[in-house]
Scaffold this motif. Structure first.
Motif, PDB file in Angstrom:
ATOM      1  N   ALA A  46      68.404  85.795 -54.281  1.00 58.81           N
ATOM      2  CA  ALA A  46      69.057  85.661 -56.544  1.00 58.81           C
ATOM      3  C   ALA A  46      69.109  87.229 -56.409  1.00 58.81           C
ATOM      4  CB  ALA A  46      67.925  84.787 -56.880  1.00 58.81           C
ATOM      5  N   LEU A  47      68.264  87.978 -56.710  1.00 57.57           N
ATOM      6  CA  LEU A  47      68.798  89.111 -57.398  1.00 57.57           C
ATOM      7  C   LEU A  47      68.882  90.174 -55.963  1.00 57.57           C
ATOM      8  CD1 LEU A  47      65.057  89.360 -58.764  1.00 57.57           C
ATOM      9  CD2 LEU A  47      67.421  89.265 -59.908  1.00 57.57           C
ATOM     10  N   GLY A  48      68.983  89.865 -55.334  1.00 55.51           N
ATOM     11  CA  GLY A  48      69.915  90.601 -54.049  1.00 55.51           C
ATOM     12  C   GLY A  48      68.991  92.035 -53.602  1.00 55.51           C
ATOM     13  N   VAL A  49      67.839  91.468 -53.325  1.00 48.70           N
ATOM     14  CA  VAL A  49      66.623  92.823 -53.386  1.00 48.70           C
ATOM     15  C   VAL A  49      66.322  92.324 -51.525  1.00 48.70           C
ATOM     16  CG1 VAL A  49      66.749  93.978 -55.404  1.00 48.70           C
ATOM     17  CG2 VAL A  49      65.345  91.741 -54.696  1.00 48.70           C
ATOM     18  N   GLY A  50      66.002  91.435 -51.103  1.00 48.57           N
ATOM     19  CA  GLY A  50      64.954  90.942 -50.314  1.00 48.57           C
ATOM     20  C   GLY A  50      63.788  91.293 -49.982  1.00 48.57           C
ATOM     21  N   THR A  51      63.319  90.420 -49.128  1.00 53.16           N
ATOM     22  CA  THR A  51      61.596  90.708 -48.765  1.00 53.16           C
ATOM     23  C   THR A  51      61.140  91.730 -48.161  1.00 53.16           C
ATOM     24  OG1 THR A  51      62.033  89.548 -46.862  1.00 53.16           O
ATOM     25  CG2 THR A  51      61.814  88.317 -48.782  1.00 53.16           C
ATOM     26  N   ALA A  52      61.796  92.777 -47.744  1.00 54.19           N
ATOM     27  CA  ALA A  52      61.445  93.888 -46.657  1.00 54.19           C
ATOM     28  C   ALA A  52      60.480  94.553 -47.099  1.00 54.19           C
ATOM     29  CB  ALA A  52      62.610  95.187 -45.839  1.00 54.19           C
ATOM     30  N   GLY A  53      60.613  94.919 -48.460  1.00 54.05           N
ATOM     31  CA  GLY A  53      59.144  95.759 -48.854  1.00 54.05           C
ATOM     32  C   GLY A  53      57.783  94.445 -49.331  1.00 54.05           C
ATOM     33  N   ALA A  85      66.501  79.198 -38.792  1.00 54.09           N
ATOM     34  CA  ALA A  85      66.547  80.723 -39.185  1.00 54.09           C
ATOM     35  C   ALA A  85      67.063  81.467 -38.857  1.00 54.09           C
ATOM     36  CB  ALA A  85      65.534  80.948 -39.146  1.00 54.09           C
ATOM     37  N   PRO A  86      67.632  82.719 -38.951  1.00 53.85           N
ATOM     38  CA  PRO A  86      68.551  83.537 -37.691  1.00 53.85           C
ATOM     39  C   PRO A  86      67.531  83.839 -36.915  1.00 53.85           C
ATOM     40  CG  PRO A  86      68.887  83.460 -40.674  1.00 53.85           C
ATOM     41  CD  PRO A  86      67.798  82.619 -40.295  1.00 53.85           C
ATOM     42  N   ALA A  87      67.706  84.570 -36.298  1.00 51.04           N
ATOM     43  CA  ALA A  87      67.569  85.339 -34.979  1.00 51.04           C
ATOM     44  C   ALA A  87      67.007  86.468 -36.048  1.00 51.04           C
ATOM     45  CB  ALA A  87      68.514  85.052 -33.675  1.00 51.04           C
ATOM     46  N   GLY A  88      65.874  86.856 -35.254  1.00 48.46           N
ATOM     47  CA  GLY A  88      64.793  88.013 -36.145  1.00 48.46           C
ATOM     48  C   GLY A  88      64.796  88.151 -37.125  1.00 48.46           C
ATOM     49  N   ALA A  89      64.605  86.759 -37.949  1.00 45.40           N
ATOM     50  CA  ALA A  89      64.467  86.444 -38.958  1.00 45.40           C
ATOM     51  C   ALA A  89      62.947  87.103 -39.664  1.00 45.40           C
ATOM     52  CB  ALA A  89      64.859  85.202 -39.745  1.00 45.40           C
ATOM     53  N   GLY A  90      62.760  86.994 -40.219  1.00 44.49           N
ATOM     54  CA  GLY A  90      61.045  87.654 -40.960  1.00 44.49           C
ATOM     55  C   GLY A  90      60.293  87.136 -41.538  1.00 44.49           C
ATOM     56  N   PRO A  91      58.841  86.916 -41.661  1.00 49.17           N
ATOM     57  CA  PRO A  91      58.499  85.659 -42.084  1.00 49.17           C
ATOM     58  C   PRO A  91      58.607  84.893 -43.502  1.00 49.17           C
ATOM     59  CG  PRO A  91      56.907  87.561 -41.868  1.00 49.17           C
ATOM     60  CD  PRO A  91      58.330  87.893 -41.276  1.00 49.17           C
ATOM     61  N   TYR A  92      59.254  86.023 -44.609  1.00 48.24           N
ATOM     62  CA  TYR A  92      59.917  85.053 -45.984  1.00 48.24           C
ATOM     63  C   TYR A  92      60.983  83.884 -44.902  1.00 48.24           C
ATOM     64  CZ  TYR A  92      56.913  87.451 -48.661  1.00 48.24           C
ATOM     65  OH  TYR A  92      55.642  88.150 -49.039  1.00 48.24           O
ATOM     66  N   GLU A  93      62.147  84.665 -44.463  1.00 45.47           N
ATOM     67  CA  GLU A  93      63.089  83.953 -44.333  1.00 45.47           C
ATOM     68  C   GLU A  93      62.734  82.904 -43.439  1.00 45.47           C
ATOM     69  OE1 GLU A  93      62.308  87.224 -43.992  1.00 45.47           O
ATOM     70  OE2 GLU A  93      64.061  87.942 -46.143  1.00 45.47           O
ATOM     71  N   ARG A  94      61.658  82.734 -42.451  1.00 40.54           N
ATOM     72  CA  ARG A  94      61.654  81.666 -41.148  1.00 40.54           C
ATOM     73  C   ARG A  94      60.918  80.859 -42.629  1.00 40.54           C
ATOM     74  NH1 ARG A  94      59.350  85.616 -38.117  1.00 40.54           N
ATOM     75  NH2 ARG A  94      57.125  84.732 -38.337  1.00 40.54           N
ATOM     76  N   LEU A  98      62.384  76.835 -43.299  1.00 49.29           N
ATOM     77  CA  LEU A  98      61.193  75.673 -43.433  1.00 49.29           C
ATOM     78  C   LEU A  98      61.739  75.209 -44.102  1.00 49.29           C
ATOM     79  CD1 LEU A  98      58.764  74.232 -41.288  1.00 49.29           C
ATOM     80  CD2 LEU A  98      57.210  75.654 -42.844  1.00 49.29           C
ATOM     81  N   ALA A  99      61.628  75.411 -45.327  1.00 46.82           N
ATOM     82  CA  ALA A  99      61.878  75.210 -46.654  1.00 46.82           C
ATOM     83  C   ALA A  99      62.910  73.941 -47.212  1.00 46.82           C
ATOM     84  CB  ALA A  99      60.862  75.620 -48.171  1.00 46.82           C
ATOM     85  N   GLY A 100      63.640  74.147 -46.079  1.00 46.59           N
ATOM     86  CA  GLY A 100      64.917  73.353 -46.185  1.00 46.59           C
ATOM     87  C   GLY A 100      65.992  75.146 -46.808  1.00 46.59           C
ATOM     88  N   ARG A 101      65.710  76.097 -46.883  1.00 46.58           N
ATOM     89  CA  ARG A 101      66.827  76.669 -47.633  1.00 46.58           C
ATOM     90  C   ARG A 101      67.451  77.001 -46.682  1.00 46.58           C
ATOM     91  NH1 ARG A 101      62.913  75.678 -50.713  1.00 46.58           N
ATOM     92  NH2 ARG A 101      62.600  76.385 -52.460  1.00 46.58           N
ATOM     93  N   VAL A 102      68.941  77.202 -46.659  1.00 49.85           N
ATOM     94  CA  VAL A 102      70.279  78.706 -46.316  1.00 49.85           C
ATOM     95  C   VAL A 102      69.380  79.661 -46.296  1.00 49.85           C
ATOM     96  CG1 VAL A 102      72.500  78.475 -45.359  1.00 49.85           C
ATOM     97  CG2 VAL A 102      71.417  76.102 -46.142  1.00 49.85           C
ATOM     98  N   VAL A 103      69.109  80.270 -45.039  1.00 50.81           N
ATOM     99  CA  VAL A 103      69.204  81.598 -45.111  1.00 50.81           C
ATOM    100  C   VAL A 103      70.167  82.356 -44.179  1.00 50.81           C
ATOM    101  CG1 VAL A 103      67.319  83.476 -43.859  1.00 50.81           C
ATOM    102  CG2 VAL A 103      67.015  81.291 -44.862  1.00 50.81           C
ATOM    103  N   PRO A 104      71.251  83.069 -44.767  1.00 52.94           N
ATOM    104  CA  PRO A 104      71.915  83.927 -44.652  1.00 52.94           C
ATOM    105  C   PRO A 104      71.101  84.429 -43.424  1.00 52.94           C
ATOM    106  CG  PRO A 104      71.580  84.834 -46.751  1.00 52.94           C
ATOM    107  CD  PRO A 104      69.938  83.180 -45.986  1.00 52.94           C
ATOM    108  N   THR A 105      72.361  85.377 -42.219  1.00 54.40           N
ATOM    109  CA  THR A 105      72.726  86.231 -41.570  1.00 54.40           C
ATOM    110  C   THR A 105      73.397  87.493 -42.029  1.00 54.40           C
ATOM    111  OG1 THR A 105      75.335  85.944 -40.691  1.00 54.40           O
ATOM    112  CG2 THR A 105      72.634  84.262 -39.657  1.00 54.40           C
ATOM    113  N   ALA A 106      71.957  88.218 -41.517  1.00 54.84           N
ATOM    114  CA  ALA A 106      72.307  89.773 -41.888  1.00 54.84           C
ATOM    115  C   ALA A 106      73.308  89.818 -41.887  1.00 54.84           C
ATOM    116  CB  ALA A 106      70.640  90.684 -41.431  1.00 54.84           C
TER     117      ALA A 106
END
Length: 106
Positions: A46-53, A85-94, A98-106
């Motif tokens: 929602a904040l547009g910061v991603g989970t990489a950190g 989950a998109p190919a190469g998705a990290g654990p937060y995205e996977r 799994l929890a039903g969220r639509v995860v956008p591709t990078a």
């Protein structure tokens, strides 16, 4: 100066301890960890910061538990159907998928 990572780790340990209930062998703190990781993804997205950190171990722990515990029968209204989950998705995205969220591709 605060060591925020150490403070967070200590708080996470206290949370895990609080969820452990010797009287209830089914109590499992990993459910809480999964919930926290899913909502971390929600907020970061929602904040547009991603989970990489973020620490991937939190999402990995939640994912390991919720992969077995979150079934079509117990999704109720809190979780939608599992999404791809998109190919190469990290654990937060996977975990989010799994929890039903639509995860956008990078």
């Amino acid at each position: 100066m605060h060591d925020r990572e150490a403070e967070y780790a200590a708080a996470a340990d206290r949370l895990h301890d609080a969820w452990r209930d010797p009287a209830d062998p089914d109590a499992d703190s990993r459910w809480c960890t999964g919930e926290i990781a899913v909502h971390t993804w929600d907020l970061a997205t929602a904040l547009g910061v991603g989970t990489a950190g973020f620490d991937p171990r939190v999402a990995e722990d939640g994912l390991a538990f919720m992969s077995g515990a979150l079934t079509p029968e117990n999704r109720d209204t809190m979780f939608g159907p599992e999404q791809p989950a998109p190919a190469g998705a990290g654990p937060y995205e996977r975990l989010a998928a799994l929890a039903g969220r639509v995860v956008p591709t990078a």
